[in-house]
Design an enzyme around this catalytic site. Structure first.
Site, PDB file in Angstrom:
ATOM      1  N   GLY A 158      33.379  77.397  32.219  1.00  0.00           N
ATOM      2  CA  GLY A 158      34.057  78.593  31.724  1.00  0.00           C
ATOM      3  C   GLY A 158      33.713  78.806  30.263  1.00  0.00           C
ATOM      4  O   GLY A 158      33.084  77.940  29.632  1.00  0.00           O
ATOM      5  N   LYS A 202      -2.142  96.561  30.421  1.00  0.00           N
ATOM      6  CA  LYS A 202      -2.162  95.281  31.123  1.00  0.00           C
ATOM      7  C   LYS A 202      -3.577  94.813  31.412  1.00  0.00           C
ATOM      8  O   LYS A 202      -3.933  93.659  31.141  1.00  0.00           O
ATOM      9  CB  LYS A 202      -1.376  95.449  32.429  1.00  0.00           C
ATOM     10  CG  LYS A 202      -1.331  94.230  33.286  1.00  0.00           C
ATOM     11  CD  LYS A 202      -0.273  94.390  34.345  1.00  0.00           C
ATOM     12  CE  LYS A 202      -0.520  95.647  35.165  1.00  0.00           C
ATOM     13  NZ  LYS A 202      -1.555  95.457  36.187  1.00  0.00           N
ATOM     14  N   SER A 203      -4.389  95.720  31.950  1.00  0.00           N
ATOM     15  CA  SER A 203      -5.766  95.331  32.252  1.00  0.00           C
ATOM     16  C   SER A 203      -6.514  94.980  30.975  1.00  0.00           C
ATOM     17  O   SER A 203      -7.344  94.073  30.956  1.00  0.00           O
ATOM     18  CB  SER A 203      -6.492  96.449  32.989  1.00  0.00           C
ATOM     19  OG  SER A 203      -5.888  96.661  34.244  1.00  0.00           O
ATOM     20  N   LYS A 212       0.340  97.242  21.856  1.00  0.00           N
ATOM     21  CA  LYS A 212      -0.071  98.435  21.093  1.00  0.00           C
ATOM     22  C   LYS A 212       0.614  98.472  19.733  1.00  0.00           C
ATOM     23  O   LYS A 212       0.970  99.547  19.233  1.00  0.00           O
ATOM     24  CB  LYS A 212       0.208  99.712  21.889  1.00  0.00           C
ATOM     25  CG  LYS A 212      -0.451  99.686  23.266  1.00  0.00           C
ATOM     26  CD  LYS A 212      -0.594 101.047  23.872  1.00  0.00           C
ATOM     27  CE  LYS A 212      -1.214 100.914  25.264  1.00  0.00           C
ATOM     28  NZ  LYS A 212      -1.379 102.182  25.954  1.00  0.00           N
ATOM     29  N   SER A 242      39.155  72.172  28.421  1.00  0.00           N
ATOM     30  CA  SER A 242      39.561  70.851  27.932  1.00  0.00           C
ATOM     31  C   SER A 242      41.064  70.634  28.120  1.00  0.00           C
ATOM     32  O   SER A 242      41.495  69.550  28.496  1.00  0.00           O
ATOM     33  CB  SER A 242      39.208  70.701  26.452  1.00  0.00           C
ATOM     34  OG  SER A 242      37.821  70.786  26.302  1.00  0.00           O
ATOM     35  N   ASP A 289       0.348 100.599  29.914  1.00  0.00           N
ATOM     36  CA  ASP A 289       0.841  99.606  28.978  1.00  0.00           C
ATOM     37  C   ASP A 289      -0.248  98.692  28.435  1.00  0.00           C
ATOM     38  O   ASP A 289      -0.002  97.877  27.573  1.00  0.00           O
ATOM     39  CB  ASP A 289       1.924  98.732  29.628  1.00  0.00           C
ATOM     40  CG  ASP A 289       3.208  99.510  29.838  1.00  0.00           C
ATOM     41  OD1 ASP A 289       3.402 100.508  29.133  1.00  0.00           O
ATOM     42  OD2 ASP A 289       3.988  99.126  30.724  1.00  0.00           O
ATOM     43  N   GLY A 314       3.234  95.664  34.225  1.00  0.00           N
ATOM     44  CA  GLY A 314       3.334  96.722  33.245  1.00  0.00           C
ATOM     45  C   GLY A 314       2.814  97.963  33.922  1.00  0.00           C
ATOM     46  O   GLY A 314       2.234  97.873  34.993  1.00  0.00           O
ATOM     47  N   SER A 373      38.398  78.958  27.156  1.00  0.00           N
ATOM     48  CA  SER A 373      39.015  79.346  28.416  1.00  0.00           C
ATOM     49  C   SER A 373      40.087  78.350  28.844  1.00  0.00           C
ATOM     50  O   SER A 373      40.869  78.606  29.752  1.00  0.00           O
ATOM     51  CB  SER A 373      37.946  79.451  29.516  1.00  0.00           C
ATOM     52  OG  SER A 373      37.310  78.202  29.678  1.00  0.00           O
ATOM     53  N   SER A 401      28.645  75.180  30.476  1.00  0.00           N
ATOM     54  CA  SER A 401      27.587  75.234  31.507  1.00  0.00           C
ATOM     55  C   SER A 401      27.410  76.653  32.048  1.00  0.00           C
ATOM     56  O   SER A 401      27.769  76.927  33.185  1.00  0.00           O
ATOM     57  CB  SER A 401      27.864  74.241  32.635  1.00  0.00           C
ATOM     58  OG  SER A 401      29.188  74.329  33.111  1.00  0.00           O
TER      59      SER A 401
END
Lengths: 636, 308
Positions: free
Chosen positions: A470, A28-29, A155, A477, A26, A22, A474, A544
């Site tokens: 796909g 982070k700490s 925040k 099958s 932001d 970040g 598409s 997939s």
């Protein structure tokens, strides 16, 4: 924690390495400080020191961020300048945090922190929404293939804990992340300053039904992210304490190995069996990825540091020129004419950058032409090494797919690389596609009476797994059914595994989250493998959508057994076809996580064959596929 | 797949072993710095594991300030003999002969002379190119940014802004002739991890870590065992008198030089007690080590100069 502890639980904790990124503002700490504070991992004297500093500065609250600033220079500047590692623990897990700065010039540090992380937290300031750098961090996390991402919208106290603000950020970041290669993303609204949803549920955000951040960190399942399939053992050193003992020490990069298994040493190719797996705590019957062991072999074969011990029938790729994603980390720009030392697993080899495809503007994700990379630049290059390396695609194997470059003049680590695969030009690609000498590896059926070769002899053809991927609609099958029918007519032993069919039984317990989709594919892959091993041509039709899952199935099978068939069709055509009415439902929001609508589809990077159903008829495609099978001598 | 998991201690152990093997493979003449404390004891066990069934192929080196506790010398000699390791003891004898002491020179200068100077001299004398140290990143703020492989220039100095990035488990061990590398295989361990590991592995320790009743004098929150009062305050500057002696149950949380190491009140007489205490602790481990308190950045300054 002052209660009497269950010390055994403390000894049996697991470990999670995660990173936080970040920008300076932001929080982070503050978030890390909050996690340390709430889990009682801050000591009284440390707390007293930051309390004192906070008051000196005139803050009315204790600034927990002060706990983290390590070095004098940055204490003066008030910013973090390097990767710092932090530790905290709960009764369930020990945590190692790689705390990396987010601003532009320190991409290098973020890549460093990411390389060992299993999860990443990106902080977004609720007031500012999704900023360029939040996207940049997502891109780097995707590039480094950290499996889990948590987007913490921080925040929330400054936006009146408003759900709308949060939902807008979730939507925007979700849309962006579809371009990325990250499989597990969660979102959480927090206030690090006050601790809302960090370790305890926020009373101010009743609309948030999810878990706290700490709960996520304690429960995320990471062992499944490891590769336990492909055994890779880069030899660190040869241990020879006396004349009777000769062992090979190293850390198993991936996979598992048992005493008695047949192995081969690379590059010599000499074969032997594992005689023993030696550790100080006693010999093991089986060892797995991450363990540092010493392996002895039945036969005296010549092996030295930098060699790799693998299973005979599961070999890494080999080559001296490969495509990589490279991050430049040195002040001195890349010099495409100079030699570098490339450290890969436990060996070093001379290397140079033989081609630069492009660099990526990490802010826009646009590709740009480049003659060289300078500090913090990332892109695609080709690396050539003085001798061949044994490697895997970084996506399937971080240990054998990663390397660093060292400048031999300054000894500095100048770049980090992730291997995508062998460098291939058009001619090579054509050669592989039509290679008539491609053969499936000889597989012995464990304890079986009938060998795979026997099956294949009787069937009159070889076993193979044809994996059709796909979009929904598409034509997977349709193509598969026609192919199966035709092969059946020719007397082939053929088997079809279809997405809908397995969802009824084998995978009936799974939903459509990314995780469940992956598990679905894993089960199907294992099933396909069993049929393959008995000589079947297995035709699988699954959307997939994730390359990693398809690669997983590929890696589970012997080399040459898996054929990725990309059933390509324009998404708009698929939507028009909509054979099951699913697109309509997805667009209406009735189905969630639908590929192509609100869930990404990753096109195959290197499919064995691509067919376009919006351009060719089913008959043409089936004919094309049969030609392919004959070329590979799967069909006689 | 769930059987292919390791506890956090096992994972830390494997990482440390990997690093030690890497160092032995990449460097010509490594040494393990041995301070006789619990972290050194842990490091030694890891070294035994890394090179089993052989012995670890490097010597131990104790940089002796002359101010260590008698129990430490006794334990050191016995332990080294038990495990069959080679021990080198080095000191800045000249400074010791001059009577260098924190109460005379100040803590920083004393450390500089007896530790940093002695260490750098010993590394140069033996030509060591890599030195294992037991420092952990959780000990102190500036150590949180330390690398596993920490490159030092010919004067042993650390430059925190010019560190090599460390990615995956690929360590860059390349250095020029006069440089050397400090190796910190325990970087990712915390104090709690070390104690749990000591328990799990049954690692022998100097008895000073365990609580017993000791005659002590308390001064500014620091507990000094009475028997060492002359070592702590050789010139009688503190003006402590025998009527301040109290008998308290105490132990040492970390072991350093007698003048700079205070005891802490504790009733922990076993490893389990200590683990419980560490989990409960609200005071950081090095707090009783006076060396860190001189200024808010004192450890960083020492590291820059070549101390650990």
């Amino acid at each position: 924690m002052s209660d009497q502890l269950d010390l055994t639980a403390y000894e049996n904790k697991s470990l999670l390495r995660f990173m936080t990124s970040g920008s300076v503002d932001d929080g982070k700490s503050t978030l890390i400080g909050r996690l340390l504070y709430e889990t009682n991992c801050i000591f009284e004297d440390q707390f007293a020191a930051v309390e004192k500093t906070s008051h000196q500065r005139g803050d009315d609250r204790v600034d927990l961020a002060l706990l983290l600033d390590g070095l004098a220079a940055e204490r003066e500047q008030g910013i973090t300048i390097d990767v710092a590692y932090r530790y905290f623990t709960t009764a369930r897990r020990k945590f190692i945090i790689a705390d990396t700065p987010g601003h532009e010039q320190y991409t290098r540090n973020m890549v460093t922190g990411a390389s060992t992380s299993e999860l990443a937290i990106i902080l977004i300031d609720a007031r500012h929404g999704v900023m360029t750098q939040s996207k940049r961090h997502g891109f780097l996390i995707s590039l480094l293939q950290i499996p889990h991402l948590v987007v913490a919208v921080n925040k929330m106290d400054l936006v009146d804990y408003g759900e709308e603000v949060y939902q807008k950020i979730v939507k925007e970041y979700s849309e962006f992340s579809q371009k990325l290669d990250i499989h597990d993303i969660s979102f959480i609204p927090i206030s690090a300053l006050d601790g809302d949803n960090v370790t305890t549920r926020s009373e101010k955000m009743p609309w948030y039904q999810g878990h706290t951040l700490l709960h996520m960190l304690e429960n995320v399942h990471v062992s499944a992210d490891k590769n336990f399939v492909d055994f890779r053992f880069p030899v660190q050193s040869v241990l020879r304490p006396n004349l009777d003992f000769r062992g090979f020490s190293g850390t198993i990069s991936s996979g598992t190995i048992k005493v008695g298994e047949e192995v081969a040493a690379l590059p010599s190719g000499k074969e032997s069996r594992v005689k023993s797996i030696v550790t100080y705590d006693g010999d093991l019957d089986e060892a797995f990825a991450g363990q540092a062991v010493t392996i002895t072999l039945e036969d005296e074969i010549d092996i030295s540091r930098g060699d790799m011990i693998v299973r005979k029938n599961n070999l890494p790729l080999v080559g001296n020129e490969f495509d990589v994603n490279l991050c430049w980390m040195d002040e001195e720009p890349m010099n495409p004419r100079s030699h570098y030392l490339l450290k890969h697993t436990t060996q070093k080899v001379k290397a140079y950058v033989s081609g630069i495809q492009y660099k990526i503007d990490v802010n826009t994700l646009h590709r740009e032409d480049a003659d060289q990379f300078t500090l913090n630049e990332i892109g695609r290059v080709t690396i050539k090494t003085a001798r061949p390396l044994f490697f895997d695609n970084y996506r399937v194997n971080h240990g054998t797919g990663s390397f660093i470059l060292i400048d031999p003049l300054t000894n500095r680590t100048v770049a980090a690389g992730m291997i995508r695969g062998q460098a291939r030009d058009v001619e090579q690609v054509m050669r592989t596609q039509h290679a008539s000498n491609r053969q499936s590896t000889n597989i012995r059926w464990e304890g079986g009476v009938v060998s795979m070769a026997d099956w294949e002899r009787r069937n009159g053809h070889k076993g193979a797994v044809l994996w059709c991927t796909g979009f929904s609609g598409s034509g997977k099958s349709t193509v598969a059914k026609a192919l199966v029918k035709s092969l059946f007519g020719q007397g082939c032993q053929v088997m079809m595994l279809d997405g809908d069919n397995v969802r009824h039984g084998l995978c009936g317990d799974l939903g459509f989250s990314d995780q469940d989709r992956s598990e679905n594919i894993r089960r199907v892959g294992e099933t396909a493998k069993l049929f393959y091993e008995q000589g079947n041509i297995v035709v699988c039709t699954f959307i997939s959508p994730f390359q990693a899952d398809r690669d997983f199935v590929r890696s589970a099978l012997p080399e040459g057994a898996f054929h990725e068939l990309f059933i390509k069709c324009d998404l708009e055509v698929c939507k028009r076809r909509d054979p099951k009415g699913l697109y309509k439902k997805a667009l209406a929001g009735e189905i969630k996580d639908f590929t192509g609508i609100d869930s990404p589809y990753e096109e195959p990077a290197n499919p064995e064959i691509t067919v376009e159903t919006d351009l060719h008829s089913v008959e043409e495609i089936v004919a094309e596929l049969e030609v392919y099978l004959r070329q590979l001598k799967i069909l006689q | 797949m769930s059987s292919y998991t390791m506890t956090h201690l096992k994972q830390l152990e494997q990482e440390s072993i990997h690093i030690m093997r890497e160092v032995v493979a990449e460097f010509k003449n490594p040494v393990m710095l041995y301070s006789v404390g619990k972290d050194s004891a842990t490091m030694i066990r890891l070294a035994q594991k890394a090179f089993h069934p052989g012995k670890f192929p490097f010597p131990l080196m104790h940089v002796d300030t002359g101010y260590k506790f008698p129990e430490m010398y006794e334990f050191r000699d016995r332990h080294v003999k038990d495990i069959g390791a080679r021990l080198i003891v080095e000191s800045n004898q000249e400074a010791i002969d001059k009577g260098t002491h924190p109460s005379r020179l100040g803590n920083d200068k004393c450390c500089q002379q007896l530790k940093t100077h002695a260490l750098l001299g010993a590394i140069a004398k033996h030509g060591f190119d890599a030195a294992f140290g037991g420092a952990r990143r959780d000990e102190e703020k500036s150590r949180a940014k330390e690398r596993f492989f920490s490159v030092r220039d010919e004067f042993g100095q650390w430059d925190p802004k010019n560190q090599r990035p460390e990615l995956w488990n690929l360590y860059n061990a390349d250095i020029d002739g006069k440089e050397s590398v400090r190796i910190f295989p325990l970087s990712n361990w915390t104090e709690l991890d070390v104690w749990q590991y000591i328990k799990l592995e049954n690692i022998p320790l100097v008895p000073l870590y365990f609580s017993r009743m000791r005659k002590t004098i308390e001064m500014g929150g620091i507990i000094i065992p009475h028997e060492y009062l002359d070592t702590v305050d050789p010139d009688g500057k503190l003006g402590l008198t025998d009527d301040q002696i109290q008998e308290v149950a105490c132990r040492f949380r970390s072991l350093g030089c007698i003048p700079c190491t205070g005891a802490v009140r504790s009733t922990a007489t076993s490893i389990d007690d200590i683990i419980q205490e560490v989990v409960d602790a609200r005071r950081s481990e090095r707090e009783n080590r006076i060396i860190d308190l001189t200024s808010d950045s004192s450890m960083e300054q020492k590291k820059r100069e070549g101390y650990f």
